[in-house]
Design a protein around this motif. Structure first.
Motif, short mmCIF file in Angstrom:
data_model
loop_
_atom_site.label_atom_id
_atom_site.label_comp_id
_atom_site.label_asym_id
_atom_site.label_seq_id
_atom_site.Cartn_x
_atom_site.Cartn_y
_atom_site.Cartn_z
N ARG A 50 0.83 -1.21 0.00
CA ARG A 50 0.00 0.00 0.00
C ARG A 50 0.86 1.25 0.00
NH1 ARG A 50 -2.73 3.03 4.51
NH2 ARG A 50 -4.40 4.18 3.49
N ASP A 51 1.97 1.21 0.71
CA ASP A 51 2.88 2.36 0.81
C ASP A 51 3.75 2.53 -0.43
OD1 ASP A 51 1.89 2.93 3.32
OD2 ASP A 51 3.59 2.06 4.40
N GLY A 52 3.63 1.60 -1.39
CA GLY A 52 4.41 1.71 -2.61
C GLY A 52 5.84 1.24 -2.47
N LEU A 53 6.11 0.40 -1.47
CA LEU A 53 7.47 -0.09 -1.25
C LEU A 53 7.67 -1.50 -1.79
CD1 LEU A 53 7.97 1.35 2.32
CD2 LEU A 53 8.90 2.24 0.16
N LEU A 54 6.58 -2.23 -1.97
CA LEU A 54 6.64 -3.57 -2.55
C LEU A 54 5.61 -3.68 -3.67
CD1 LEU A 54 6.76 -5.98 0.54
CD2 LEU A 54 8.65 -5.32 -0.95
N VAL A 55 5.94 -4.50 -4.65
CA VAL A 55 4.99 -4.84 -5.71
C VAL A 55 4.71 -6.33 -5.59
CG1 VAL A 55 4.66 -5.01 -8.20
CG2 VAL A 55 5.85 -3.04 -7.24
N ARG A 56 3.43 -6.67 -5.57
CA ARG A 56 3.00 -8.06 -5.45
C ARG A 56 2.61 -8.56 -6.83
NH1 ARG A 56 -2.23 -10.54 -4.31
NH2 ARG A 56 -1.91 -12.42 -3.08
N LYS A 57 3.19 -9.69 -7.21
CA LYS A 57 2.85 -10.27 -8.51
C LYS A 57 2.37 -11.70 -8.29
CE LYS A 57 4.48 -11.14 -13.14
NZ LYS A 57 5.54 -11.01 -14.13
N VAL A 58 1.17 -11.99 -8.82
CA VAL A 58 0.57 -13.31 -8.70
C VAL A 58 0.68 -13.99 -10.05
CG1 VAL A 58 -1.51 -14.62 -8.14
CG2 VAL A 58 -1.04 -12.46 -6.96
N PRO A 63 -0.64 -24.48 -7.24
CA PRO A 63 -1.21 -23.36 -6.51
C PRO A 63 -0.61 -22.04 -7.01
CG PRO A 63 0.44 -24.43 -5.17
CD PRO A 63 0.32 -25.24 -6.43
N PRO A 64 -1.28 -20.92 -6.72
CA PRO A 64 -0.79 -19.63 -7.20
C PRO A 64 0.60 -19.33 -6.62
CG PRO A 64 -3.00 -19.41 -6.32
CD PRO A 64 -2.53 -20.79 -5.99
#
Length: 114
Positions: A50-58, A63-64
């Protein structure tokens, strides 16, 4: 100072340092960040995203597969965070001793006042 509170949190530092080296999976973070529960890891990852410090990629697998990557802002923090954790490690014993002495002195003051 809210941003400083977020990035200097107990769990945030370990996560950001681990992610600074490249994409990292949830289970890797779970093993790397000692003592963190799955719930706290999930909450901290969401906050850092949310703070823009990590990017989550699925990845669409079964399993995912989910990876977290540090953003450029988070990578910029790597040096200062590493320096801070190294400082804390170097001074851990000194601080523990100071706390012990302080607690002994103040326990005596507390019992003398009663």
């Amino acid at each position: 100072m809210e941003v400083l509170d977020q990035v200097s949190g107990k769990w945030s530092i370990g996560i950001l340092v681990a992610a600074a080296h490249g994409p990292v999976r949830f289970t890797e973070l779970e093993r790397t960040v000692n003592g963190i529960s799955r719930r706290m890891l999930t909450l901290t990852l969401r906050r850092l995203e949310r703070d823009g410090l990590l990017v989550r990629k699925v990845y669409p697998t079964v399993p995912p597969k989910v990876e977290y990557t540090a953003t450029s802002a988070a990578r910029e923090l790597f040096g200062p965070l590493t320096a801070l954790t190294e400082w804390a490690e170097r001074h851990r014993t000194t601080i523990a001793q100071a706390r012990h002495v302080y607690d002994l002195e103040n326990a005596e003051k507390g019992s003398a006042a009663g």
